[in-house]
Design an enzyme around this catalytic site. Structure first.
Site, short mmCIF file in Angstrom:
data_model
loop_
_atom_site.label_atom_id
_atom_site.label_comp_id
_atom_site.label_asym_id
_atom_site.label_seq_id
_atom_site.Cartn_x
_atom_site.Cartn_y
_atom_site.Cartn_z
N HIS A 158 0.82 -1.22 0.00
CA HIS A 158 0.00 0.00 0.00
C HIS A 158 0.84 1.26 0.00
O HIS A 158 0.31 2.37 -0.10
CB HIS A 158 -0.94 0.04 1.21
CG HIS A 158 -1.93 -1.08 1.24
ND1 HIS A 158 -2.80 -1.33 0.20
CD2 HIS A 158 -2.17 -2.04 2.16
CE1 HIS A 158 -3.53 -2.39 0.49
NE2 HIS A 158 -3.16 -2.85 1.67
N ASP A 160 -2.38 -10.78 -2.21
CA ASP A 160 -2.90 -10.33 -0.91
C ASP A 160 -4.38 -10.01 -1.10
O ASP A 160 -4.81 -9.70 -2.22
CB ASP A 160 -2.12 -9.07 -0.51
CG ASP A 160 -2.48 -8.53 0.86
OD1 ASP A 160 -1.78 -8.86 1.82
OD2 ASP A 160 -3.46 -7.75 0.95
N HIS A 201 -6.01 -7.48 -0.36
CA HIS A 201 -6.24 -6.06 -0.67
C HIS A 201 -5.57 -5.66 -1.97
O HIS A 201 -4.52 -6.20 -2.33
CB HIS A 201 -5.70 -5.17 0.45
CG HIS A 201 -6.28 -5.45 1.80
ND1 HIS A 201 -5.79 -6.43 2.64
CD2 HIS A 201 -7.33 -4.89 2.45
CE1 HIS A 201 -6.51 -6.46 3.75
NE2 HIS A 201 -7.45 -5.54 3.66
N ASP A 231 -3.97 -12.91 4.16
CA ASP A 231 -5.22 -12.33 4.66
C ASP A 231 -6.42 -12.79 3.83
O ASP A 231 -7.54 -12.34 4.07
CB ASP A 231 -5.14 -10.80 4.73
CG ASP A 231 -4.59 -10.18 3.46
OD1 ASP A 231 -4.36 -10.92 2.47
OD2 ASP A 231 -4.37 -8.96 3.45
#
Length: 320
Positions: free
Chosen positions: A132, A169, A171, A249
């Site tokens: 991110h 991931d 996200h 995740d």
């Protein structure tokens, strides 16, 4: 040296101070626990693990702006980036020592892992994958852009000109997407839950191949979509290096990812990506990225063990 396995870790990766680990849905010693599982069970000798250097300021400036790095001198800014409000109240020297130094060690690990992968065919950074963070902005627990940094180092020092990022991931990896927005040397395959953070619609424009999942996606459906995506990626781009962001995740029960992938599903996922690289003879770097439930470390260790058993990685110890 050759007696080392290209598995990169330092005890300095692990974060634990003043109960911060209880505030984030977060196993802050995940990285060490992965290595302890592998060593205790005889898959990896401690002495074979490669210790990285801390990424220096000069290293970080290859991607980051001076202004961004200076902003990390504010505990308030760091608290916002890692989403742990009480950090605001801590002196910055403590935040540097207990949080940013471990992160810089992990960044050093990602840069080193790219070099090792090109020498040995594969490498695993037991940490890293801060997807991110971009050159000028951190967020989502990511303070440094290690994916972008390892790729820039590969371009400059390792004579590489084509890299594929496979970001699995849960996200969206909006950091590297912004950093390589109009860079044809980097092909990004990002498969993520579109219904959760970061909702970065601007960054989505820079994904070469996006697979948007819905919350509640289950293992068989997930692996099916991955198979299709890898087939497409193979026809579209021939990289010299693959960066695999292997967040856990996606696991069923993760409070942030909202997907329902079984532990076995994660092991199969990782095997598919390593096989994709090996079938085309492309060096691969794996980073562990997000997924901080207590169960994650066990799943990652099991996955690395499976990769070893399938001879997709060579850890060097050969237990029966």
């Amino acid at each position: 040296g050759l007696q080392e396995a290209p598995v990169v870790y330092s005890t300095a990766y692990d974060i634990a101070f003043l109960g911060i680990e209880k505030m984030h849905p977060f196993d802050s010693s995940k990285w060490g626990r992965i290595c302890r599982f592998l060593t205790k069970e005889g898959h990896l000798e401690k002495t074979r693990v490669v210790e990285p250097l801390e990424a220096s300021k000069e290293d970080l400036l290859v991607v980051h702006t001076e202004a961004y790095l200076n902003s990390l001198r504010s505990s308030f800014r760091v608290a916002a980036i890692v989403e742990v409000p009480p950090l605001t109240l801590m002196p910055n020297w403590l935040v540097q020592q207990r949080l940013l130094y471990p992160f810089r060690k992990q960044v050093g690990g990602s840069i080193l892992s790219a070099k090792l992968a090109l020498e040995r065919g594969w490498a695993i950074n037991v940490g890293g994958g801060f997807h991110h963070c971009s050159a000028e902005e951190g967020g989502g627990f990511c303070a440094y852009a290690d994916i972008s940094l390892s790729i820039q180092f590969a371009f400059v020092r390792l004579d590489i000109s084509r890299v594929m990022i496979i970001d699995l991931d849960a996200h969206q990896g909006n950091g590297h997407e912004k950093d390589f927005a109009n860079d044809g040397r980097v092909y990004i395959l990002d498969m993520y839950n579109a219904g959760i953070y970061p909702f970065d619609h601007a960054a989505k424009r820079y994904i070469d191949q996006k697979v948007e999942l819905v919350s509640g996606t289950e293992t068989d459906d997930y692996l099916d979509q991955l198979d299709k995506a890898l087939k497409v990626a193979q026809t579209r781009f021939q990289p010299q290096l693959i960066i695999y962001n292997a967040g856990t995740d996606i696991l069923d029960g993760d409070p942030l990812g909202n997907l329902k992938i079984s532990p076995e599903g994660v092991v199969i996922r990782d095997e598919k990506v390593f096989r994709f690289a090996k079938d085309q003879n492309i060096p691969l770097v794996m980073m562990t990225s997000g997924g901080y439930m207590k169960s994650s470390a066990r799943v990652i260790a099991d996955s690395i063990t499976n990769l070893s058993q399938k001879n997709l990685v060579q850890l060097g110890s050969q237990p029966d």
